[in-house]
Design a protein around this motif. Structure first.
Motif, PDB file in Angstrom:
ATOM      1  N   GLY A 167       0.793  -1.242  -0.010  1.00  0.00           N
ATOM      2  CA  GLY A 167      -0.077  -0.098  -0.065  1.00  0.00           C
ATOM      3  C   GLY A 167       0.571   1.279  -0.038  1.00  0.00           C
ATOM      4  O   GLY A 167       0.343   2.325  -0.519  1.00  0.00           O
ATOM      5  N   ASP A 169       3.574   1.832  -1.825  1.00  0.00           N
ATOM      6  CA  ASP A 169       4.256   2.064  -2.916  1.00  0.00           C
ATOM      7  C   ASP A 169       3.407   3.098  -3.747  1.00  0.00           C
ATOM      8  O   ASP A 169       4.274   3.862  -4.366  1.00  0.00           O
ATOM      9  N   TYR A 170       2.217   3.324  -3.870  1.00  0.00           N
ATOM     10  CA  TYR A 170       1.575   4.278  -4.676  1.00  0.00           C
ATOM     11  C   TYR A 170       1.867   5.814  -4.065  1.00  0.00           C
ATOM     12  O   TYR A 170       2.282   6.568  -5.140  1.00  0.00           O
ATOM     13  N   PHE A 171       1.935   5.900  -2.789  1.00  0.00           N
ATOM     14  CA  PHE A 171       2.203   7.267  -2.229  1.00  0.00           C
ATOM     15  C   PHE A 171       3.720   7.567  -2.486  1.00  0.00           C
ATOM     16  O   PHE A 171       4.087   8.767  -2.649  1.00  0.00           O
ATOM     17  N   ASP A 173       5.673   6.362  -5.004  1.00  0.00           N
ATOM     18  CA  ASP A 173       6.063   6.622  -6.381  1.00  0.00           C
ATOM     19  C   ASP A 173       5.185   7.901  -6.847  1.00  0.00           C
ATOM     20  O   ASP A 173       5.910   8.796  -7.662  1.00  0.00           O
ATOM     21  N   ARG A 174       4.272   8.367  -6.312  1.00  0.00           N
ATOM     22  CA  ARG A 174       3.412   9.622  -6.387  1.00  0.00           C
ATOM     23  C   ARG A 174       4.413  10.782  -6.039  1.00  0.00           C
ATOM     24  O   ARG A 174       4.545  11.535  -7.020  1.00  0.00           O
TER      25      ARG A 174
END
Length: 278
Positions: A167, A169-171, A173-174
């Motif tokens: 979970g 990973d998204y933030f 990467d963003r």
């Protein structure tokens, strides 16, 4: 343990333990007291006035334990409270005490790690909005361009032990991509929050290989070594028994579980309430 001769280390929660870990490794001979204000963290989204009040209460609590020197191992506290404490409080109430932060020692050397003269700074909203890094880096490296990126989800991920989960990973990467998109010349990124070192493995997965990634632990500990060498009147007051005490304004059991991850050693803390210590 005699608390009257310890170096105080303060953070709003767990993040300062990454700095404390480096300090204790480099200067293991001294006594230390760590205070995490977990019941009121995170500080990142609080107003200047609130962060100042909370930080001052915690600093005065550490003074009351006998600490002549306190390190604000928290970027938000350093950005929003340090200058006022140093200029308005210490000269009047505590002329023989000292409070140091993490921003200035970082700003003093960060320009040495860029060849493109373009640096990215990733921090909490509070640190970014204060523009403290923009101002401090400009003092030492006026030719360096600084781009900032707030990362409001990173501290909650780390504080809730989700920093290794898919979970996160998204933030990661963003925010990394949002920062890099601001200038193609960025070749150095400073992690301007002491929680962020726990996200380094995921950050490196999405960060271009040519970009330097800087944490603050070693920088602050090196700066403290120099400070103590230059200020024997402070250094001579610190007991050299290699003892450490940990306090939290939150739940000690919960604190110990998370703190041991940050500090990479088993931690046993005690509860205190710095907001009602007077």
């Amino acid at each position: 343990m005699d608390n009257k001769h310890s170096i105080g280390v303060f953070d709003s929660g767990y993040g300062g333990l990454t700095v404390f870990k480096s300090i204790a490794k480099k200067l293991p001979q001294y006594n230390y007291i760590y205070l995490g204000d977990n019941s009121r963290s995170p500080y990142g989204d609080h107003s200047f006035e609130t962060v100042y009040q909370y930080t001052l209460e915690c600093v005065e609590w550490l003074f009351a334990q006998g600490c002549p020197l306190v390190i604000l191992a928290c970027n938000t506290a350093s950005a929003k409270a340090l200058r006022s404490i140093q200029q308005k409080v210490l000269p009047v109430k505590y002329p023989n005490h000292r409070v140091l932060g993490v921003i200035r020692p970082t700003a003093e050397i960060v320009g040495d790690f860029t060849t493109s003269k373009t640096i990215g700074v990733m921090g909490t909203r509070g640190t970014v909005n204060s523009e403290s890094y923009l101002m401090e880096i400009n003092k030492f490296f006026p030719d360096v361009k600084v781009l900032q990126q707030s990362c409001p989800m990173w501290v909650p991920l780390v504080e809730n032990n989700e920093h290794t989960s898919p979970g996160a990973d998204y933030f990661v990467d963003r925010y990394v991509k949002e920062l890099i998109a601001k200038d193609d010349n960025i070749d150095c990124i400073l992690l301007a929050c002491t929680h962020y070192p726990l996200l380094v493995p995921k950050i490196r997965e999405v960060l271009p290989a040519h970009i330097n990634l800087l944490g603050q632990g070693d920088i602050v500990s090196d700066s403290l070594v120099t400070y103590l060498q230059n200020h024997p009147e402070i250094e001579s007051q610190i007991a050299k028994e290699a003892k450490r005490l940990f306090y939290t304004s939150g739940d000690p059991v919960q604190f110990d579980t998370h703190a041991s991850v940050f500090f990479e050693e088993t931690v046993h803390s005690m509860h205190t309430d710095p907001g009602n210590s007077k």
